[in-house]
Design an enzyme around this catalytic site. Structure first.
Site, PDB file in Angstrom:
ATOM      1  N   LYS A 192       0.820  -1.218   0.000  1.00 11.39           N
ATOM      2  CA  LYS A 192       0.000   0.000   0.000  1.00 11.39           C
ATOM      3  C   LYS A 192       0.856   1.271   0.000  1.00 11.39           C
ATOM      4  O   LYS A 192       2.071   1.201   0.115  1.00 11.39           O
ATOM      5  CB  LYS A 192      -0.946  -0.019   1.211  1.00 11.39           C
ATOM      6  CG  LYS A 192      -1.981  -1.145   1.125  1.00 11.39           C
ATOM      7  CD  LYS A 192      -2.886  -0.991  -0.072  1.00 11.39           C
ATOM      8  CE  LYS A 192      -4.068  -1.944  -0.074  1.00 11.39           C
ATOM      9  NZ  LYS A 192      -3.788  -3.278  -0.594  1.00 11.39           N
TER      10      LYS A 192
HETATM   11  C1  LIG Z   1     -10.049  -2.464  -1.567  1.00 15.48           C
HETATM   12  C2  LIG Z   1      -9.422  -3.206  -0.427  1.00 15.48           C
HETATM   13  N1  LIG Z   1     -10.066  -3.272   0.750  1.00 15.48           N
HETATM   14  C3  LIG Z   1      -9.545  -3.908   1.808  1.00 15.48           C
HETATM   15  C4  LIG Z   1      -8.319  -4.529   1.729  1.00 15.48           C
HETATM   16  C5  LIG Z   1      -7.799  -5.261   2.922  1.00 15.48           C
HETATM   17  O1  LIG Z   1      -6.651  -4.670   3.443  1.00 15.48           O
HETATM   18  P1  LIG Z   1      -5.773  -5.448   4.530  1.00 15.48           P
HETATM   19  O2  LIG Z   1      -4.872  -6.368   3.782  1.00 15.48           O
HETATM   20  O3  LIG Z   1      -5.004  -4.348   5.224  1.00 15.48           O
HETATM   21  O4  LIG Z   1      -6.706  -6.149   5.433  1.00 15.48           O
HETATM   22  C6  LIG Z   1      -7.614  -4.498   0.536  1.00 15.48           C
HETATM   23  C7  LIG Z   1      -6.311  -5.159   0.458  1.00 15.48           C
HETATM   24  O5  LIG Z   1      -5.666  -5.257  -0.538  1.00 15.48           O
HETATM   25  C8  LIG Z   1      -8.168  -3.821  -0.575  1.00 15.48           C
HETATM   26  O6  LIG Z   1      -7.530  -3.771  -1.754  1.00 15.48           O
END
Ligand SMILES: Cc1ncc(COP(=O)(O)O)c(C=O)c1O
Length: 394
Positions: A192
């Protein structure tokens, strides 16, 4: 040997190493002072009243919906063009993810279709709207809030891609994502815009929601229970409600703190790369660069290039394969959730339900875009994409 440009490489340097080492040597490695500082500094960065650091964005989404009282039988409107985490968090609470197709330009949820669905009266218990700022481009939040007000819905923003993104609001000017909906959830996963390796944050302006999220993120213990082993804390704690185990460790928060100091530099670099790609690809009619709204600050988490496959002899999968063979790391965002078996068996979604998302999916690919890319990397990606395109024109 051919040049290699991986899909992602994190920008981890001496500042991150120093911050992590400080935690490792401090005698306190899980949630503590660094996580609390990360919360304060992230809140200041986006201009939010509260920021609650958690283990990941998935947890932040789960906690946000939980704190808003979403439960079994409720409906939460979201996009099928997202990572499964968005809809999974809704399902954790026994609520139903109601998918609405995306706009062909921004690839964000189509708010005309959301309004039409709500006006149709077909939904049984719509409770919340969960837009995703896809690729780091903010949704039209003015309109999201207006729709939510009209239909009495809560708003949770999935800002996993959107650290650094901003949107123009009437009367407030350009506003960073993180202070608009009831709760906004960010991801600090390895790829990210800033990373903790794994991590997330929920921001909110609401004191009551902030308290609920903080307490639920650590087993329902009171807010300062993380201090219970220290001389300043109390060993005694109350548990009034069931919670979850979503706290962010100080080791992870330390990485995030160092990254946050570099967020503007990262944002500048991502924007430069996106500009260079778009300028190069606009000259090639078989390529469709991503559309960027003029009234937003795009965080450029992803650079999603679409192929005009009618002009090519090859399809997306072959295009990806050819780029990979030539050392360019490529991915695809996103596989529409109605293609996934779980959303078919659990909720009855089918291929064909979301024509726009499915069309985009069939011809999109994500190119490398991250601050650790050199000029040579960027030029190599451009030349290779153009070369593969031109060798395969109809
Ligand atoms: C649009 C979206 N929402 C939520 C997430 C979840 O993030 P995390 O891996 O920090 O739980 C991601 C992860 O890639 C994502 O792309």
């Amino acid at each position: 040997m051919i040049h290699q440009v991986p899909f992602h490489r994190p920008s981890i340097g001496e500042e991150e190493e120093r911050e992590v080492l400080e935690v490792l040597r401090s005698g306190w490695i899980t949630t503590g002072p660094k996580a609390k500082r990360f919360e304060r500094e992230f809140a200041a960065y986006v201009g939010a009243r509260h920021a609650l650091a958690v283990a990941h964005c998935t947890g932040a989404l789960h906690l946000a919906l939980f704190a808003l009282g979403i439960g079994p039988g409720d409906e939460v409107i979201t996009t099928p063009f997202t990572f499964t985490a968005t809809a999974e968090a809704i399902a954790y609470l026994g609520a139903r993810p109601v998918f609405v197709d995306i706009e062909p330009q921004t690839l964000n949820i189509d708010l005309d279709k959301v309004e039409a669905l709500l006006a149709s009266g077909k939904l049984a218990r719509p409770r919340a709207l969960l837009p995703v700022h896809f690729a780091g481009q903010a949704c039209d939040m003015e309109r999201v809030i207006a729709i939510a007000r009209r239909y009495g819905l809560k708003t949770v923003e999935d800002a996993a891609h959107a650290t650094g993104a901003a949107v123009k609001l009437n009367g407030r000017g350009m506003v960073r994502i993180g202070t608009i909906g009831d709760v906004t959830c960010f991801s600090f996963y390895a790829t990210k815009n800033i990373t903790c390796a794994e991590g997330g944050i929920a921001t909110t302006e609401d004191d009551r929601l902030a308290h609920k999220i903080a307490v639920a993120s650590l087993h329902g213990m009171n807010r300062d229970a993380w201090k219970r082993y220290s001389s300043s804390g109390s060993w005694y704690y109350e548990i009034d409600d069931l919670g979850f185990k979503y706290n962010l460790s100080d080791v992870h928060a330390a990485i995030g703190l160092a990254q946050l100091r570099r967020v503007e530099e990262f944002q500048r670099k991502r924007t430069e790369i996106a500009k260079a790609y778009t300028e190069a690809f606009l000259c090639e009619p078989a390529l469709e660069p991503p559309f960027a709204r003029p009234d937003v600050v795009h965080a450029w988490h992803l650079y999603v290039l679409r192929l005009r496959t009618e002009r090519l002899r090859i399809h997306r999968n072959k295009f990806v394969e050819l780029l990979r063979e030539r050392g360019v790391g490529v991915s695809v965002h996103c596989i529409p959730l109605n293609y996934m078996r779980v959303y078919q068996t659990k909720y009855g979604y089918r291929p064909g339900d979301f024509p726009v998302a499915e069309d985009v999916y069939s011809r999109c690919l994500s190119l490398p875009i991250y601050p650790a890319m050199t000029d040579r990397d960027v030029n190599y990606v451009i030349d290779t994409v153009l070369d593969v395109t031109r060798q395969n024109l109809r």
